[in-house]
Design a protein around this motif. Structure first.
Motif, short mmCIF file in Angstrom:
data_model
loop_
_atom_site.label_atom_id
_atom_site.label_comp_id
_atom_site.label_asym_id
_atom_site.label_seq_id
_atom_site.Cartn_x
_atom_site.Cartn_y
_atom_site.Cartn_z
N UNK A 29 0.81 -1.30 0.01
CA UNK A 29 -0.03 0.03 0.29
C UNK A 29 0.75 1.32 -0.14
N UNK A 30 0.36 2.18 -0.79
CA UNK A 30 0.83 3.44 -0.57
C UNK A 30 -0.05 4.33 0.55
N UNK A 31 0.50 4.95 1.50
CA UNK A 31 -0.15 5.83 2.29
C UNK A 31 -0.31 7.37 1.92
N UNK A 32 -1.85 7.48 1.90
CA UNK A 32 -2.08 8.86 1.14
C UNK A 32 -2.46 9.93 2.32
N UNK A 42 -5.55 6.73 4.96
CA UNK A 42 -6.02 6.57 3.67
C UNK A 42 -4.93 6.04 2.92
N UNK A 43 -5.29 5.10 2.10
CA UNK A 43 -4.27 4.36 1.37
C UNK A 43 -4.68 3.59 0.01
N UNK A 44 -3.81 3.30 -0.88
CA UNK A 44 -4.32 2.76 -2.04
C UNK A 44 -3.31 1.64 -2.25
N UNK A 45 -3.54 0.69 -3.22
CA UNK A 45 -2.91 -0.34 -3.64
C UNK A 45 -1.59 0.22 -4.56
N UNK A 47 0.42 -1.66 -6.30
CA UNK A 47 0.37 -2.60 -7.62
C UNK A 47 -1.00 -2.85 -8.11
N UNK A 48 -1.42 -1.78 -9.14
CA UNK A 48 -2.66 -2.01 -9.85
C UNK A 48 -2.74 -3.11 -10.94
N UNK A 49 -1.97 -3.81 -11.14
CA UNK A 49 -1.90 -4.84 -12.14
C UNK A 49 -2.43 -6.14 -11.52
N UNK A 50 -2.99 -6.31 -10.41
CA UNK A 50 -3.11 -7.55 -9.63
C UNK A 50 -4.25 -8.26 -9.93
N UNK A 51 -5.25 -7.41 -10.71
CA UNK A 51 -6.75 -7.61 -11.01
C UNK A 51 -7.62 -7.28 -10.32
N UNK A 52 -7.56 -6.88 -8.89
CA UNK A 52 -8.27 -6.26 -8.24
C UNK A 52 -7.97 -4.88 -7.63
N UNK A 53 -9.10 -4.19 -7.15
CA UNK A 53 -8.99 -2.82 -6.74
C UNK A 53 -9.40 -2.58 -5.46
N UNK A 54 -9.45 -1.16 -5.03
CA UNK A 54 -9.76 -0.92 -3.59
C UNK A 54 -11.36 -1.33 -3.52
N UNK A 55 -12.19 -1.07 -4.47
CA UNK A 55 -13.56 -1.46 -4.18
C UNK A 55 -13.69 -3.03 -3.89
N UNK A 56 -13.14 -3.71 -4.58
CA UNK A 56 -13.12 -5.16 -4.12
C UNK A 56 -12.77 -5.38 -2.51
N UNK A 57 -11.70 -4.77 -2.33
CA UNK A 57 -11.00 -5.04 -1.03
C UNK A 57 -12.19 -4.46 0.12
N UNK A 58 -12.90 -3.34 -0.16
CA UNK A 58 -13.79 -2.87 0.61
C UNK A 58 -14.83 -3.90 0.77
N UNK A 59 -15.49 -4.16 -0.47
CA UNK A 59 -16.34 -5.07 -0.44
C UNK A 59 -16.23 -6.45 0.44
N UNK A 60 -15.03 -7.12 0.10
CA UNK A 60 -14.75 -8.29 0.70
C UNK A 60 -14.17 -8.26 2.54
#
Length: 166
Positions: A29-32, A42-45, A47-60
């Protein structure tokens, strides 16, 4: 009274820093967020090439009982997608550790799912390729048969002279 509020906010900021440290140690993660003001992480992934995003993480994360919203930034930075944790008075170091563990578990599950999806897609593409090759061979054979039969296969006036009335 003010001293009690100050202690609560200092504790919240300390727990936010602790969560930030845990997330940084994962390397994912990159801390924002900044370490001033409201105790928010606040943080974001990275590596955006993994096939999932922050929305999926939030849902799960919801299946573990966490409400960690994911959203984009303001219009000037709308390409930035992030997750946000607001550290409240009842958010302890133990909860910070549990949240970080649950985030890691979610990432592992998502990576496993995406690996399975990639495997299935590759199998489908291989099958389609093989079918294309088989189809190409069948088409080639049909074309060859038509050519071999020559004019009789295409011309309406051609009649098989061995069969019919003489």
């Amino acid at each position: 009274m003010m001293q009690g509020y100050k202690l609560i906010m200092e504790n919240c900021r300390a727990n936010a820093r602790y969560l930030t440290e845990i997330l940084e140690k994962t390397g994912r993660f990159k801390i924002l967020s900044k370490d001033v003001g409201v105790p928010v992480v606040a943080f974001s992934l990275k590596d955006k090439s993994l096939g999932h995003d922050e929305y999926e993480i939030s849902d799960h994360l919801r299946k573990f009982g966490w409400v960690v919203p994911a959203y984009t930034m303001a219009p000037d930075a709308q390409n930035v997608l992030l997750l946000r944790v607001v550290v409240r008075e009842d958010f302890s170091r133990t909860l910070a550790e549990r949240l970080a563990q649950n985030i890691e578990q979610v990432l592992q599950e998502l990576e496993a799912v995406h690996a399975q999806i990639n495997t299935v897609v590759k199998e489908i593409l291989i099958t389609e390729n093989e079918n294309d090759e088989v189809g190409a061979k069948e088409n080639s054979k049909k074309i060859h048969d038509k050519r071999r039969r020559g004019r009789h296969a295409r011309h309406p006036d051609s009649v098989d002279k061995t069969k019919g009335i003489c």
